[in-house]
Design a protein around this motif. Sequence first.
Motif, PDB file in Angstrom:
ATOM      1  N   ASP A 114      59.246 -18.394  22.462  1.00 20.97           N
ATOM      2  CA  ASP A 114      59.027 -19.753  22.966  1.00 20.97           C
ATOM      3  C   ASP A 114      57.552 -20.150  22.860  1.00 20.97           C
ATOM      4  OD1 ASP A 114      61.719 -19.911  23.519  1.00 20.97           O
ATOM      5  OD2 ASP A 114      61.488 -19.647  25.691  1.00 20.97           O
ATOM      6  N   ALA A 115      56.664 -19.229  23.203  1.00 20.80           N
ATOM      7  CA  ALA A 115      55.226 -19.515  23.125  1.00 20.80           C
ATOM      8  C   ALA A 115      54.817 -19.800  21.685  1.00 20.80           C
ATOM      9  CB  ALA A 115      54.421 -18.351  23.693  1.00 20.80           C
ATOM     10  N   CYS A 116      55.342 -19.022  20.747  1.00 25.47           N
ATOM     11  CA  CYS A 116      54.983 -19.216  19.344  1.00 25.47           C
ATOM     12  C   CYS A 116      55.619 -20.483  18.767  1.00 25.47           C
ATOM     13  CB  CYS A 116      55.335 -17.983  18.522  1.00 25.47           C
ATOM     14  SG  CYS A 116      54.171 -16.621  18.799  1.00 25.47           S
ATOM     15  N   LYS A 117      56.817 -20.818  19.217  1.00 28.20           N
ATOM     16  CA  LYS A 117      57.429 -22.074  18.775  1.00 28.20           C
ATOM     17  C   LYS A 117      56.597 -23.258  19.265  1.00 28.20           C
ATOM     18  CE  LYS A 117      62.218 -20.574  18.427  1.00 28.20           C
ATOM     19  NZ  LYS A 117      63.568 -20.654  19.030  1.00 28.20           N
ATOM     20  N   SER A 118      56.163 -23.185  20.507  1.00 28.15           N
ATOM     21  CA  SER A 118      55.342 -24.253  21.072  1.00 28.15           C
ATOM     22  C   SER A 118      53.998 -24.347  20.352  1.00 28.15           C
ATOM     23  CB  SER A 118      55.131 -24.006  22.565  1.00 28.15           C
ATOM     24  OG  SER A 118      54.281 -24.969  23.108  1.00 28.15           O
ATOM     25  N   SER A 119      53.395 -23.213  20.090  1.00 32.12           N
ATOM     26  CA  SER A 119      52.111 -23.190  19.384  1.00 32.12           C
ATOM     27  C   SER A 119      52.258 -23.756  17.973  1.00 32.12           C
ATOM     28  CB  SER A 119      51.569 -21.759  19.325  1.00 32.12           C
ATOM     29  OG  SER A 119      50.328 -21.722  18.670  1.00 32.12           O
ATOM     30  N   ALA A 120      53.346 -23.393  17.295  1.00 35.46           N
ATOM     31  CA  ALA A 120      53.577 -23.890  15.938  1.00 35.46           C
ATOM     32  C   ALA A 120      53.824 -25.398  15.937  1.00 35.46           C
ATOM     33  CB  ALA A 120      54.760 -23.164  15.304  1.00 35.46           C
ATOM     34  N   ALA A 121      54.469 -25.886  16.984  1.00 34.50           N
ATOM     35  CA  ALA A 121      54.711 -27.333  17.073  1.00 34.50           C
ATOM     36  C   ALA A 121      53.401 -28.086  17.274  1.00 34.50           C
ATOM     37  CB  ALA A 121      55.674 -27.639  18.216  1.00 34.50           C
ATOM     38  N   THR A 122      52.494 -27.499  18.039  1.00 32.48           N
ATOM     39  CA  THR A 122      51.195 -28.106  18.302  1.00 32.48           C
ATOM     40  C   THR A 122      50.266 -27.969  17.105  1.00 32.48           C
ATOM     41  OG1 THR A 122      51.453 -27.447  20.614  1.00 32.48           O
ATOM     42  CG2 THR A 122      49.278 -28.154  19.949  1.00 32.48           C
ATOM     43  N   HIS A 123      50.385 -26.861  16.392  1.00 34.58           N
ATOM     44  CA  HIS A 123      49.506 -26.561  15.249  1.00 34.58           C
ATOM     45  C   HIS A 123      50.359 -26.174  14.036  1.00 34.58           C
ATOM     46  CE1 HIS A 123      46.081 -26.537  17.967  1.00 34.58           C
ATOM     47  NE2 HIS A 123      46.777 -25.766  18.775  1.00 34.58           N
ATOM     48  N   PRO A 124      50.994 -27.138  13.381  1.00 33.86           N
ATOM     49  CA  PRO A 124      51.868 -26.809  12.253  1.00 33.86           C
ATOM     50  C   PRO A 124      51.140 -26.102  11.104  1.00 33.86           C
ATOM     51  CG  PRO A 124      51.734 -29.208  12.569  1.00 33.86           C
ATOM     52  CD  PRO A 124      50.946 -28.562  13.657  1.00 33.86           C
ATOM     53  N   ASP A 125      49.840 -26.314  11.000  1.00 37.28           N
ATOM     54  CA  ASP A 125      49.065 -25.644   9.954  1.00 37.28           C
ATOM     55  C   ASP A 125      48.958 -24.139  10.203  1.00 37.28           C
ATOM     56  OD1 ASP A 125      47.527 -26.577  12.205  1.00 37.28           O
ATOM     57  OD2 ASP A 125      45.714 -25.947  11.161  1.00 37.28           O
ATOM     58  N   ILE A 126      49.166 -23.718  11.438  1.00 36.41           N
ATOM     59  CA  ILE A 126      49.107 -22.290  11.770  1.00 36.41           C
ATOM     60  C   ILE A 126      50.500 -21.686  11.634  1.00 36.41           C
ATOM     61  CG2 ILE A 126      48.635 -20.619  13.589  1.00 36.41           C
ATOM     62  CD1 ILE A 126      46.398 -22.538  14.523  1.00 36.41           C
ATOM     63  N   GLY A 127      51.477 -22.271  12.272  1.00 36.32           N
ATOM     64  CA  GLY A 127      52.861 -21.849  12.099  1.00 36.32           C
ATOM     65  C   GLY A 127      53.329 -20.743  13.020  1.00 36.32           C
ATOM     66  N   TYR A 128      54.638 -20.661  13.104  1.00 35.32           N
ATOM     67  CA  TYR A 128      55.314 -19.692  13.965  1.00 35.32           C
ATOM     68  C   TYR A 128      55.042 -18.253  13.512  1.00 35.32           C
ATOM     69  CZ  TYR A 128      59.174 -17.183  16.177  1.00 35.32           C
ATOM     70  OH  TYR A 128      59.918 -16.285  16.886  1.00 35.32           O
ATOM     71  N   GLY A 129      55.173 -18.003  12.219  1.00 35.33           N
ATOM     72  CA  GLY A 129      54.989 -16.644  11.691  1.00 35.33           C
ATOM     73  C   GLY A 129      53.603 -16.100  11.982  1.00 35.33           C
ATOM     74  N   TYR A 130      52.593 -16.947  11.834  1.00 32.62           N
ATOM     75  CA  TYR A 130      51.228 -16.506  12.128  1.00 32.62           C
ATOM     76  C   TYR A 130      51.110 -16.125  13.597  1.00 32.62           C
ATOM     77  CZ  TYR A 130      46.248 -16.235  12.717  1.00 32.62           C
ATOM     78  OH  TYR A 130      44.992 -15.774  13.024  1.00 32.62           O
ATOM     79  N   CYS A 131      51.675 -16.949  14.462  1.00 34.48           N
ATOM     80  CA  CYS A 131      51.597 -16.695  15.899  1.00 34.48           C
ATOM     81  C   CYS A 131      52.230 -15.350  16.256  1.00 34.48           C
ATOM     82  CB  CYS A 131      52.273 -17.840  16.663  1.00 34.48           C
ATOM     83  SG  CYS A 131      52.266 -17.644  18.462  1.00 34.48           S
ATOM     84  N   VAL A 132      53.411 -15.090  15.719  1.00 36.02           N
ATOM     85  CA  VAL A 132      54.089 -13.813  15.997  1.00 36.02           C
ATOM     86  C   VAL A 132      53.232 -12.652  15.489  1.00 36.02           C
ATOM     87  CG1 VAL A 132      56.118 -12.413  15.451  1.00 36.02           C
ATOM     88  CG2 VAL A 132      56.391 -14.825  16.060  1.00 36.02           C
ATOM     89  N   LYS A 133      52.706 -12.785  14.278  1.00 35.02           N
ATOM     90  CA  LYS A 133      51.847 -11.736  13.703  1.00 35.02           C
ATOM     91  C   LYS A 133      50.593 -11.538  14.561  1.00 35.02           C
ATOM     92  CE  LYS A 133      49.443 -10.454   9.493  1.00 35.02           C
ATOM     93  NZ  LYS A 133      48.978 -10.892   8.189  1.00 35.02           N
TER      94      LYS A 133
END
Length: 176
Positions: free
Chosen positions: A26-45
């Motif tokens: 959920d945290a990474c989905k939210s972060s990716a929504a706020t920063h699409p240039d970073i993305g979900y995969g980057y957040c998880v990594k």
Amino acid sequence: MKLLQALCPLVFLLACSTSNASVLRDACKSSAATHPDIGYGYCVKFFQADKGSAAADKRGLAAIAVKIVGAAAKGAARHIAALRASEKDRKRLECLRSCAELYSDAVSEIGDAADGSATGTARGRGDAVTALSAVLDAPRTCEQGFKELHAPSPLAAEDAEFGKKASVALSVTAAL
């Protein structure tokens, strides 16, 4: 009956780990929504760098993110020091001096962010968000100095990576 007693702790642990994995997703989905240039995969990594993130709650993730960004800022500061030691051009040396100061300030701000998020209060979270917002200025301002000099930045990749990490930390902390 004994089988049931033995399975209860296992079921509880499984439920907790599934719940905490959901917190990370959920945290990474939210972060990716706020920063699409970073993305979900980057957040998880990003969070995979710390084994504790798999079992962390929201506050735990924020603390882990701040810790990761702190290590990155200290690493950038060491790299800048090494570059300064070998730089001969006066103007590039001045840019590197400015970058060193920016990252030194970032390390201090990250400490403030850690302290703020650790309080668990709304004011502490606000202080942490303010500090992490200031941290985002370090790579941007550092890069701007080299652009004004019309010189390639030896820190471009590191500054970009640090900016991504700081953005994830800010996003997760702001969501507390």
